[in-house]
Design an enzyme around this catalytic site. Structure first.
Site, PDB file in Angstrom:
ATOM      1  N   CYS A   1      16.734  20.226  15.104  1.00 40.24           N
ATOM      2  CA  CYS A   1      16.672  20.643  16.499  1.00 40.24           C
ATOM      3  C   CYS A   1      17.406  19.607  17.347  1.00 40.24           C
ATOM      4  CB  CYS A   1      15.212  20.756  16.938  1.00 40.24           C
ATOM      5  SG  CYS A   1      14.990  21.369  18.608  1.00 40.24           S
TER       6      CYS A   1
ATOM      7  N   CYS B   1       0.822  -1.208   0.000  1.00 39.05           N
ATOM      8  CA  CYS B   1       0.000   0.000   0.000  1.00 39.05           C
ATOM      9  C   CYS B   1       0.854   1.254   0.000  1.00 39.05           C
ATOM     10  CB  CYS B   1      -0.915   0.000   1.221  1.00 39.05           C
ATOM     11  SG  CYS B   1      -1.905   1.494   1.372  1.00 39.05           S
TER      12      CYS B   1
END
Length: 377
Positions: free
Chosen positions: A350, A66
Site C-alpha cells: 500500500c 530470545c
C-alpha cells in the site's frame, strides 16, 4: 399495617447481605476461571505457509537471544514463507525448552525465496536486532543458549556472513562476539513459543520492553544498511534541496513518514501501463502489471518491480507494529505492507502516490528506463 420485629429485620438484612456477598464471590470466581482458561488453554499450532511447487526454497538460521523477539522482523518480508523458533546445533535430539542448555542456542530458521529476498538482506536485518559485542547472552537473557550466532548452510552463505561480520565490526569498539558456524541441526520449539508475539502480544510487549533490546537498537543502530554506501552510486540531496524540489505533500510523505489522503491522490485509480519510480531518486519501485484495485484508496501492488530497490522495516506505534516500505537509495518513506492482498503472495504493498512518479510505458525509453519496455510489448 404489617409489623416486623427488630430482631427479624436484622436477620433479614443479614440474609440479604450474605446473598449479595455470595453473588459477588461467584462472579469473581467465574471471571478468574475464565482468565485462567484463557491463560492456560493450548495455543493453536503454528500454520506454515505453503510453498508453490515452482519455487526453490532456501534456509537461513540465526541465533539472536530470545527467539520470541527474532521472529517478527522477518515474517513480513516479501519472499519469506516461514519463520520457525527452535534450537540449533546442540547435543540432544528433539530437546524441550528446559533442555536448551545442552549445547543448543535459541534460534530461528527462515524459509525464503532467494529470487525475492537475498541472504545479504536477511543478514542486514539480523544484525540490526542484536548486540553483536555481547559474549555472554542477549540483553536480560544470559547464558550460552542466548548468545548470538549465524549458522551457514553452504559456502556462499559462509562467505557472505563473514563479509557482514567484518563490516559490523567497524561499527563497534568492542570485538564482535557473534559466532559463524556451519549449520548442523535445528529442532522446532514447542507450539507455545511459535508466533509468541501474536498469541500473547501483551506479555511479549512487556517482556521486550523490559529486556532492553529496543533501547539498544535505537541507541546503536540506524536505518542504514551494514553493507554501507559502497553499493550505492546515488547521492541524496540535502534537506534544503528537497524542500525546494518537492511539493509540501511529497516532502511530508517521503521525509517525515506522512500519509496522503485515501481516494484523493494521483495514482490510486491510475490504470495506465508503466512503472512507478521513487520521486526523489528515480529508482524503479513498482509496475502497473502488479497493480490492482484494492478498494483502499491508495495505489496497491502485489509485489515490487525491483526487490533490491526497497527496504522493509518494522514501524512501531501505540496500535502495534506494521511493516514499512522505504526506497533503498533515497531512503524515502513509500508506504506499508499488509497481509490482506491477493494470491499467490497474499501481500498488499500500500503505497503513497506522493512518494512516486509514474513513467508511462511509451515514455520509458525517453525517460531512461528502456530496459523495462519489454514488459509492455
Amino acid at each position: 399495617m404489617v409489623y416486623i420485629h427488630i430482631g427479624n429485620l436484622d436477620k433479614i438484612l443479614k440474609q440479604k447481605e450474605n446473598f449479595f456477598s455470595m453473588k459477588v464471590l461467584l462472579i469473581l470466581t467465574l471471571v478468574l476461571l475464565s482468565a485462567c482458561a484463557l491463560q492456560f488453554s493450548e495455543p493453536e499450532q503454528k500454520v506454515k505457509t505453503p510453498v508453490p511447487k515452482n519455487i526453490t526454497i532456501k534456509k537461513a538460521t540465526f541465533a539472536g537471544g530470545c527467539f520470541w523477539c527474532m521472529e517478527h522482523p522477518f515474517e513480513s518480508l516479501e519472499g519469506v514463507y516461514n519463520v520457525t523458533s527452535g534450537f540449533a546445533n546442540g547435543n540432544v535430539e528433539n530437546p524441550t525448552y528446559k533442555q536448551v542448555t545442552t549445547g543448543h542456542r535459541e534460534a530461528i530458521q527462515i524459509e525464503y525465496d532467494s529470487e525475492k529476498v537475498t541472504y545479504k538482506e536477511l543478514l542486514d536485518i539480523y544484525w540490526h536486532q542484536i548486540d553483536p559485542a555481547d559474549p555472554d547472552g542477549s540483553f536480560v537473557d544470559r547464558g550460552f543458549q542466548y548468545t548470538s550466532a549465524i549458522f551457514y548452510h553452504d559456502k556462499e552463505q559462509k562467505k557472505v556472513a563473514e563479509e557482514s561480520l567484518k563490516l559490523v565490526q567497524k561499527r563497534f569498539n568492542n570485538s564482535v562476539a557473534t559466532k559463524i558456524e556451519a549449520f548442523k541441526v535445528f529442532y522446532p520449539a514447542e507450539d507455545y513459543h511459535q508466533d509468541y508475539y501474536k498469541k500473547r502480544s501483551l506479555k511479549y510487549k512487556f517482556y521486550r520492553g523490559r529486556s532492553g533490546r529496543d533501547k539498544f537498537i535505537k541507541n546503536n543502530w540506524d536505518n542504514s544498511s551494514i553493507w554501507g554506501e559502497e553499493e550505492k552510486k546515488y547521492s541524496k540531496p540535502s534537506d534544503e534541496e528537497l524542500k525546494n524540489t518537492l511539493t509540501p505533500l511529497q516532502y511530508k510523505v517521503t521525509q517525515e513518514d506522512g500519509t496522503e489522503q485515501a481516494f484523493n491522490n494521483e495514482y490510486w485509480n491510475n490504470t495506465k501501463p508503466g512503472i512507478y519510480v521513487d520521486i526523489v531518486s528515480g529508482e524503479p519501485l513498482f509496475s502497473s502489471i502488479d497493480k490492482y484495485k484494492s478498494g483502499t484508496g491508495w495505489p496497491s501492488f502485489t509485489q515490487p518491480l525491483e526487490i533490491d530497490n526497497i527496504v522493509t522495516k518494522k514501524d512501531y506505534n501505540i496500535f502495534g507494529s506494521r511493516t514499512e516500505v522505504r526506497s533503498n537509495e533515497a531512503d524515502s518513506h513509500i508506504g506499508h505492507i499488509f497481509k490482506d492482498g491477493p494470491e499467490p503472495s497474499g501481500l498488499r504493498y500500500c503505497m503513497n502516490s506522493a512518494a512516486m512518479r509514474f513513467i508511462p510505458a511509451d515514455k520509458l525509453e525517453e525517460e531512461g528506463y528502456g530496459q523495462y519496455k519489454a514488459l509492455f510489448t
